[in-house]
Design a protein around this motif. Structure first.
Motif, short mmCIF file in Angstrom:
data_model
loop_
_atom_site.label_atom_id
_atom_site.label_comp_id
_atom_site.label_asym_id
_atom_site.label_seq_id
_atom_site.Cartn_x
_atom_site.Cartn_y
_atom_site.Cartn_z
N ASP A 1 -5.35 3.01 -0.99
CA ASP A 1 -4.28 1.98 -0.29
C ASP A 1 -4.98 1.90 1.13
N LEU B 1 -8.84 -1.23 -3.97
CA LEU B 1 -7.73 -0.30 -3.80
C LEU B 1 -7.01 -0.02 -4.97
N THR C 1 -1.89 -1.77 -2.33
CA THR C 1 -2.80 -1.04 -3.48
C THR C 1 -3.01 -2.03 -4.39
N ASP D 1 2.18 -2.84 -4.49
CA ASP D 1 1.11 -2.80 -5.53
C ASP D 1 0.81 -4.16 -5.81
#
Length: 176
Positions: free
Chosen positions: A89, A84, A36, A153
């Motif tokens: 995601d 994203l 993500t 992330d």
């Protein structure tokens, strides 16, 4: 009478057959790596992900050398990290690794990396050692007995810096 003799024989052979069955997944865990991104001022950030590798160990202090690396089934491709965001995601890779700990994850990158700025101009994105040693993130996560999902992330706002020669990626990867 025949039933009393036949029943123990059937039970014995059933036990023998079941005990000889090979379990290929014994001692392994299923792992999914998801990706993500946090918001940034750029319009697009394209990263060419070729391979995802996971280093697994028996415990958190396990210091395996180059053994213990597992290449996962990777959905290789060029990903626009900015697609994203806001809870979105994507499944990047999956596979099995031995039970224990995921120590480190590496993204091996290709050469098709670029940035589109807010004016719509595309620039190459330089990623030092991205195709050699890859982008690395230390994990040290104990695996469960069931499916494990690791959400990473990729913080593009902190990772991408504009320099006089173009854009350079200094990755900031965080576990979520």
């Amino acid at each position: 009478m025949k039933f009393k003799i036949l029943l123990p024989v059937v039970i014995f052979f059933t036990f023998v057959i079941l005990s000889c069955t090979k379990d290929d997944n014994a001692g392994n865990n299923a792992v999914n790596i998801r990706l993500t991104d946090a918001p940034t001022e750029l319009d697009s950030v394209f990263v060419d992900i070729r391979e995802v590798r996971v280093k697994a160990g028996n415990d958190i202090n396990d210091t395996l050398n180059d053994n213990g690396w597992y290449t996962l089934n990777t959905s290789a491709g060029v990903y626009n990290l900015l697609s994203l965001q806001n809870g979105v995601d994507t499944l990047l890779a999956s596979g099995t690794v031995p039970m224990g700990y995921v120590k480190e994850i590496r993204f091996i990158l290709g050469s098709n990396n670029s940035v589109v700025d807010s004016f719509g101009v595309t620039y190459p994105l330089t990623i030092p050692s991205g195709s050699e040693s890859g982008l690395k993130i230390k994990v040290n996560k104990k695996l469960n007995a069931t499916l494990n999902t690791i959400l990473i992330d990729f913080d593009t706002d902190l990772s991408i810096k504009k320099e006089s020669t173009g854009y350079k990626l200094r990755p900031v990867l965080k576990l979520k």
